[in-house]
Scaffold this motif. Structure first.
Motif, PDB file in Angstrom:
ATOM      1  N   ARG A   1       0.835  -1.202   0.000  1.00 11.55           N
ATOM      2  CA  ARG A   1       0.000   0.000   0.000  1.00 11.55           C
ATOM      3  C   ARG A   1       0.868   1.249   0.000  1.00 11.55           C
ATOM      4  NH1 ARG A   1      -4.676  -0.580   4.338  1.00 11.55           N
ATOM      5  NH2 ARG A   1      -5.630   1.040   3.038  1.00 11.55           N
TER       6      ARG A   1
ATOM      7  N   ASP B   1      -3.814   2.101  -2.453  1.00 13.15           N
ATOM      8  CA  ASP B   1      -4.464   1.349  -1.380  1.00 13.15           C
ATOM      9  C   ASP B   1      -4.962  -0.017  -1.825  1.00 13.15           C
ATOM     10  OD1 ASP B   1      -4.084   3.103   0.648  1.00 13.15           O
ATOM     11  OD2 ASP B   1      -6.025   4.090   0.466  1.00 13.15           O
ATOM     12  N   LEU B   2      -5.383  -0.086  -3.074  1.00  9.28           N
ATOM     13  CA  LEU B   2      -6.054  -1.292  -3.555  1.00  9.28           C
ATOM     14  C   LEU B   2      -5.228  -1.984  -4.612  1.00  9.28           C
ATOM     15  CD1 LEU B   2      -9.632   0.188  -3.984  1.00  9.28           C
ATOM     16  CD2 LEU B   2      -8.741  -1.118  -2.055  1.00  9.28           C
TER      17      LEU B   2
ATOM     18  N   GLY C   1      -4.663   0.698  -7.407  1.00  6.84           N
ATOM     19  CA  GLY C   1      -5.262   2.023  -7.498  1.00  6.84           C
ATOM     20  C   GLY C   1      -5.726   2.519  -6.143  1.00  6.84           C
ATOM     21  N   GLY C   2      -6.159   3.756  -6.116  1.00  5.97           N
ATOM     22  CA  GLY C   2      -6.767   4.245  -4.896  1.00  5.97           C
ATOM     23  C   GLY C   2      -6.307   5.602  -4.422  1.00  5.97           C
TER      24      GLY C   2
END
Lengths: 156, 245
Positions: free
Chosen positions: B102, B106-107, B124-125
């Motif tokens: 992370r 985050d994803l 992504g995130g």
């Protein structure tokens, strides 16, 4: 902002990741169900296992075994074949879980061919769904676990 | 204080004047040898924007697709090859493995084929500040050459789309996506341009001795098919396509 869409996914993703079972990603045990519709006696799984060094320690052999994790059923057993081709070592060996549903693995078998690719075939003796677990481990001559990766070519 | 800093940062990234030396999105280690696992990274060098632009939109996600070797286009010494990748590489299945991180986004999750083998991944995130590099980690499992083949190296072209805004395909532009893809596959993800210089390269070099009859050996190159890119480039989460949309 459209990137918030990713943010909204975050919490549920983490929860699902903690709950999801992935047969391939489990540490050197692959779990699945053959013939889920109960119509194919010839259902076969076919995978390649790549064995390489662990640090400077080379692989000596691949060992494997299979466990029928389904409910007991007479005359329906799971087999596992391990084989290697090339480098002058063309060798295959079979193991069968002799009792379905007893939560015990079949006898462990091994093929000694060093670093490289080995193949696994899993099949069964008749029609009917069978859940199973295959344990596979590349090992050095002294039994130390070495780098082990698997990919699936066929499962039907 | 941290909140204030975050607000400032988000504002600043949209205004920042990025370096003139924009780099393509590439692998940190583009050349490896056979029989060895290698930890690697997709390195995102800049945000989205027109070539030469000094203002960039931050990357909020990336989608990465490896040629699956099933219906890929193969050339040998520059000539089309109609045989199979297994004539050269005997274990090109489930080769990339995403490393959880992370640090940038985050994803993340892997992309898989119908057998569950990993053929790519996405992350992504968070907006990646345009003044910084983003490293998206993964591992290349050991690749082995087919015994008896004459391949001295195999180069795989990895297609990557850096996403700066979630849009449908009709919304793709230099400000919403960075297309590090082939320019002539005929997919909506094709990079615009006359040179086919988009994808990130991964070259596997053979260390074992070639058969004597092979001479200097063959140089093999592998591109994904249009069908694979169309199938595998979208980001699917929990059964739903979240990009493009």
């Amino acid at each position: 902002m459209k990137y918030k869409l990713f943010d909204k996914m975050a919490q549920s993703t983490l929860l699902i990741a903690a709950l999801t079972f992935s047969g391939l990603s489990n540490a050197h045990e692959a779990d699945a169900t053959m013939d889920p519709t109960g119509t194919s006696a010839s259902f076969t799984g076919f995978a390649v296992v790549t064995c390489t060094n662990e640090g400077n320690l080379p692989t000596s052999y691949l060992e494997a075994s299979v466990k029928d994790t389904d409910v007991p059923q007479d005359n329906l057993l799971i087999n596992l074949q391990v084989f290697h081709l090339g480098s002058g070592i063309n060798r295959a060996v079979n193991t069968t879980d002799p009792v379905s549903g007893d939560d015990q693995f079949s006898p462990t078998v091994k093929v000694e061919a060093g670093n490289g690719t080995y193949y696994l075939i899993v099949n069964k003796t008749g029609v009917g769904p069978r859940s199973f677990s295959v344990s596979y481990h590349c090992k050095a001559a002294d039994g130390t676990h070495t780098a082990t990766d698997i990919g699936v070519y066929q499962f039907d | 204080m941290y909140k204030q800093l975050a607000t400032f940062t988000l504002t600043a990234v949209s205004l920042v004047f990025a370096s003139a030396a924009f780099s393509h999105t590439r692998l940190e280690t583009p050349s490896i040898t056979d029989g060895v696992r290698v930890t690697n990274n997709v390195v995102i060098g800049h945000g989205c924007g027109a070539e030469g632009s000094t203002v960039r939109n931050p990357v909020i996600g990336t989608s990465v697709v490896f040629p699956d070797g099933v219906d890929s286009t193969i050339t040998v010494d520059g000539q089309p090859y109609t045989g199979n990748l297994s004539d050269f590489i005997d274990n090109w299945v489930n080769i990339p493995k995403q490393n959880y991180s992370r640090a940038v986004f985050d994803l993340q999750d892997v992309k898989t084929d119908s057998q569950g083998n990993v053929i790519g991944f996405w992350a992504g995130g968070n907006p990646l500040p345009t003044s910084m590099n983003g490293y998206v980690p993964f591992r290349i499992n050991a690749v082995t050459f087919t015994e008896g083949s004459c391949a001295s190296s195999v180069e795989f072209f990895i297609s990557i789309v850096d996403i700066c805004e979630i849009t449908p395909i009709s919304g793709f532009s230099e400000s919403t996506v960075g297309l590090w893809t082939h320019n002539s596959l005929g997919t909506p993800y094709d990079r615009q341009g006359t040179e086919d210089d988009g994808p990130a390269s991964l070259t596997v070099t053979r260390t074992s001795t070639l058969p004597a009859s092979c001479g200097a050996g063959q140089v093999v190159k592998v591109k994904p098919s249009a069908a694979q890119i169309n199938r595998d480039m979208p980001i699917i989460y929990n059964g739903q396509q979240v990009w493009p949309q």
